[in-house]
Each structure stands twice: as structure tokens, then as C-alpha cells.
Design an enzyme around this catalytic site. Structure first.
Site, short mmCIF file in Angstrom:
data_model
loop_
_atom_site.label_atom_id
_atom_site.label_comp_id
_atom_site.label_asym_id
_atom_site.label_seq_id
_atom_site.Cartn_x
_atom_site.Cartn_y
_atom_site.Cartn_z
CE LYS A 232 -3.17 3.06 0.53
NZ LYS A 232 -4.07 3.43 -0.60
CB CYS A 290 -2.57 9.13 -1.21
SG CYS A 290 -4.33 9.00 -0.99
#
Ligand code: SAJ
Length: 478
Positions: A232, A290
Site C-alpha cells: 500500500k 496519499c
């Protein structure tokens, strides 16, 4: 492989009752899709009844979505699963005890962006709540983005302390990172492949059983919990690196007097089996929640991992260097502004600068960590007057933002395009020049929005990211 856990899970039987903790962009679509699956009987959405977000409980129990912006299919799906009694939202965390599986979708911001230490406070509180009501045979899954090593480390420790149970023996524990994107929450969960990583094989398999029923086109990709955490954080780190690579190329092209978009087209033409060049787009910077954070999660994971890293001595991580390059782009936009003004014997001090675009991403109201902010800070520090336009972002702490483009650019010395909102592509040099009312209006293009030649012919002083072929264009005699 834990025979004890395998037996406990076998006695409990298939997963039927699921809990999702954290009713946000990640938790709500996840809970709705679990509830919509015929594989499961009931889903509880857990939401603290706090002053700031307790309102979501009643909204969700009416089948209404508290999320901003268009989310195709979500409201209808919530209505359906509430009306069929398969989903309900509750602040009563003790009901975790009645479940077979619990997922945690709680945000993990960086408390102090400068220190780059993540704030796991809310997530730890959620994990503690799960631990308090954990029962043998339950599956616990972290969906939040965490520093690699957190599931098998911090989360396991808290759960075992609170419950007195042993992870991998009495309960299953896994990490299944989210890949949501605003505007396509349901689609991403259904269609993207799902990384699922357990602290052991039995946990991984139990987590695969949980996620498989909600995937339509996507497939489950099993691995260990730590590998899932690295996947991730690294998938965003790699995107940030690819953007930094093309940003650095843009700076080189400016220095060499060529057009980075010609070079990009040229490189991108190299196609064929096994030949890949991920040529992304240069721009005014990288914002959002992110890409600005996940690199530092990955770096922290390596640092805390306890293993020995073999790496060139004293060399900085290319991933951290990529962050520095991307964070330099708003500074470069400021330097382009100052260089353009100097061409007409003006300075940033005393100039009125109209910023077009505050959001970190095109045609969105998402203004988390926007590259426009450091630029505005620098220009204000240098004595400029700043006006900000954005068609979608209406509020931002301590920044006045107007939706009226004409009002913002009126009488401006400089117009700076920070976000590629679609309405900026139709700005005409003549009307903009009239509104600015200057002999030598300046325009700085951070997102390859305008055609330089049209504005230069109309008397603008132009600078654009990567446009070494135009940034020193002849200036009309004054
Ligand atoms: N940006 C560039 N050049 C590019 C692409 C983006 O400068 O070629 C800038 C954007 O302007 C923005 C920032 O980078 O300021 C981030 O843009 P993004 O498109 O990566 O959008 P995010 O931050 O919402 O990233 C999310 C991530 N999704 C998840 O974490 C689930 C990322 O993994 C996805 O790849 C990305 O969306 C996507 O592709 O939409």
C-alpha cells in the site's frame, strides 16, 4: 499454521456478522458492500457519537450518505441495505462481541507534517475498542494506511493486551489496505484487486473469505500482513517517484530551452513488450493525503523494522528525494513568477497575484495539502497581494477563496494557474488581459492549461512548467 485457530474458526463457521469501524470514505462503502452480499447476514457500522461526527449515525440509519461529492450508486445502496435491515450504524462498541469479523477504517494523518510522525491516536483507540470486546474466533482487519509492521506489531500488542487472547491462536488478524478514490468509492472496491495480508496463513485465508464476496472484477491477492502494508505505502511512493521523475525532467528542459511535452511524447512513444516508461505529468506540485504521506510511512517501516538495510553509504532515499523534488515545484512556481516580473522591472513585493485553483487535484473540492498553499505563503512573505479563485473549494482555514473568476483576476499583475480545473482551459488572452488591465500582464502556467503562443502574442509575459522553449520569449518593446 495454527491448528488451534483453525479449529476455533471451524467451530465458529463461515463469517456472517461483520463490523466496520469508522464511517468515512473508506468505511461507509465497505460496510454497504458487505451488507449487500448474500454471503453475510448483518453489518454494523461503528461511529463514535462525537460532537463532530455523531450526526452520521442517524443519517446512515436513514440510508443517507454523509459523504460530500458525487458517489455513484452509494446512496441507493445504503437505502437498500438499511431497508432490508442488513446494515445499521451504532455508537455501541460493545456490540463488537456479537460479530465474526471487524474491519477498522480509521484515518491515520500525520500529526505534525514537519516531523513526519503519523498520528495513530484514533486508530489505536479503535483497536483498543475492538480488543475490549474481542472473542475467540473473530477476525480483525486493519484497512487504514499504516507504517509497515504495525499490524503484526502495534495492533497485535493492543488487541492481546485488551482481550487476554493470543493473535494467530485465538483470533485472526490481517491488513487489507483500501484503494478508494473519491468519486468512485464503490467501483474501486468492487473492481480493483484487493491486497489481503494476515499475520499467519490461517489469518490470511480468513481475510480472503471476508473480501472475496464483495469483489466483482477484482481478485484477492494474498500475502503477509507486512507485505500488504508495504504494498500500500509503496504503490503511492512509486507514483510520487514517477511524478518527481517527470518534474525533474521539466526543470532540465526549462534549463536547456526545450519543451518537456515534446520530450514526454517522444519517450512515451517507446512501446512494446517489456518496454515500460511510466511518463506522468509535470506540474505545480503534488498534494493530497496519499502521495504526500505514504513515502514517509514506508521509510519509517524500514527504519523501525529492525532489519539491516544495505544501501549506498550516506545516500538519501530516492523516495525521500522524490518528495523533495515534488515539494520544490511550488517554489519553482514562485521563482517563475519572480523571473517573469523581473522581465518588466517589477517585483513580487507590491504585485497583485491572482491564483487560479486551490484544490490539490483537477475538478475537485479536495484541498488536502494543496501545493498552492506554500506558494501563497512565499508570495505573501515577499509582500504580494494574493487573491485566490477556485470553482469547487469554498472554504479553507485562513484563506479567502472566491468562486468569481472575474473578481479575482481584475487588476492583477500576475495570474498563476495552480490546478487544472476544466474552466481554466477556455480562458481567452484578450478577455483576461482586459480584466487585468496591465501593459504587461504576467501568466504562469503550472498545469499546461493554456497555449503560450496565444498569450505571448496578446502581450503577456509567459512562464510555464517545462516550457524552456517559451519561457524566455521576446518581450514587446515597452
Ligand atoms: N499529479 C501530478 N502529475 C501527475 C499525477 C498527479 O503532478 O501525473 C499531482 C496531482 O496534481 C495531485 C497529486 O499529484 O496534486 C496527487 O494526485 P493523484 O492523481 O495521485 O491523486 P491522489 O493523491 O488522490 O492519489 C490517489 C491514490 N489512490 C489511493 O491511494 C487509493 C493513488 O494510489 C492513485 O494512483 C491515484 O489516486 C489515482 O491514480 O487516481
Amino acid at each position: 499454521m495454527s491448528d488451534k485457530l483453525e479449529k476455533i474458526l471451524g467451530d465458529r463457521g463461515p463469517i456472517k456478522r461483520i463490523g466496520v469501524i469508522g464511517m468515512g470514505y473508506v468505511g461507509i462503502p465497505a460496510a454497504a458492500l458487505f451488507a449487500d452480499s448474500n454471503s453475510f447476514d448483518h453489518v454494523l457500522g461503528f461511529q463514535r457519537n462525537s460532537p463532530s461526527s455523531g450526526y452520521k449515525i442517524d443519517m446512515l440509519n436513514r440510508g443517507e450518505s454523509p459523504l460530500k461529492g458525487e458517489e455513484p450508486g452509494l446512496e441507493e445502496l445504503l437505502q437498500k441495505v438499511v431497508n432490508t435491515g442488513k446494515f445499521e450504524c451504532t455508537p455501541d462498541f460493545s456490540r463488537i462481541a456479537e460479530l465474526d469479523a471487524v474491519t477498522l477504517a480509521i484515518q491515520t494523518p500525520f500529526a505534525d507534517p514537519k516531523a513526519l510522525e503519523p498520528d495513530f491516536g484514533a486508530l489505536k483507540e479503535g483497536i483498543r475498542n475492538v480488543g475490549r470486546y474481542l472473542r475467540p474466533g473473530m477476525l480483525v482487519v486493519l484497512e487504514s494506511t499504516v507504517t509497515p509492521g504495525s499490524t503484526d506489531g502495534m495492533a497485535r500488542t493492543i488487541l492481546e493486551e485488551e482481550s487476554g487472547l493470543v493473535a494467530g491462536e485465538d483470533f485472526a488478524l490481517a491488513h487489507a489496505p483500501e484503494r478508494v478514490m473519491v468519486g468512485r468509492l464503490l467501483r474501486n472496491i468492487r473492481e480493483h484487486d484487493r491486497i489481503v495480508g494476515g499475520i499467519d496463513e490461517v489469518s490470511t485465508k480468513r481475510a480472503v473469505d471476508l473480501y472475496s464476496p464483495v469483489l466483482t472484477r477484482g481478485k484477492v491477492i494474498p500475502m503477509t500482513a507486512t507485505a500488504a502494508e508495504v504494498t500500500k505505502t509503496a504503490e503511492n511512493t512509486f507514483r510520487d517517484l514517477q511524478i518527481a521523475a517527470v518534474n525533474q525532467l521539466a526543470l532540465y528542459c526549462e534549463a536547456m530551452g526545450i519543451n518537456v511535452y515534446d520530450v514526454r511524447t517522444g519517450i512515451d512513444s517507446l512501446k512494446g513488450e517489456g518496454i515500460t516508461r511510466a511518463m506522468l505529468w509535470p506540474g505545480a506540485g503534488v498534494g493530497g493525503h496519499c502521495l504526500t504521506k505514504d513515502t514517509y510511512h514506508l521509510e519509517r517501516g524500514v527504519r523501525l523494522g529492525g532489519g539491516t538495510l544495505d544501501y549506498p553509504e550516506n545516500a538519501e532515499s530516492i523516495y525521500v528525494l522524490a518528495r523533495r523534488v515534488n515539494d520544490f515545484m511550488p517554489v519553482h512556481m514562485y521563482n517563475l513568477t519572480r523571473a517573469a516580473l523581473q522581465r518588466i522591472d517589477k517585483d513580487v513585493a507590491g504585485s497583485k497575484i491572482a491564483m487560479l485553483g486551490w484544490a490539490f487535484i483537477n475538478d475537485s473540492d479536495d484541498a488536502r495539502n494543496p501545493p498552492s498553499e506554500p506558494y501563497r505563503d512565499m508570495a505573501l512573505d515577499a509582500g504580494a497581494r494574493i487573491m485566490v479563485h477556485d470553482p469547487h473549494v469554498l472554504h479553507y482555514p485562513d484563506v479567502e477563496i472566491s468562486g468569481n473568476l472575474q473578481e479575482v483576476v481584475r487588476d492583477a499583475d500576475v495570474v498563476v494557474i495552480f490546478t487544472g480545473h476544466k474552466e481554466y482551459f477556455s480562458i481567452s488572452p484578450s478577455s483576461l488581459g482586459q480584466l487585468m488591465g496591465k501593459a504587461d500582464p504576467v501568466i504562469i502556467d503550472g498545469r499546461n492549461v493554456i497555449n503560450p503562443d496565444r498569450f505571448i502574442e496578446a502581450g503577456f509575459i509567459y512562464k510555464g512548467i517545462g516550457r524552456g522553449d517559451r519561457n524566455d520569449h521576446p518581450v514587446r518593446a515597452r
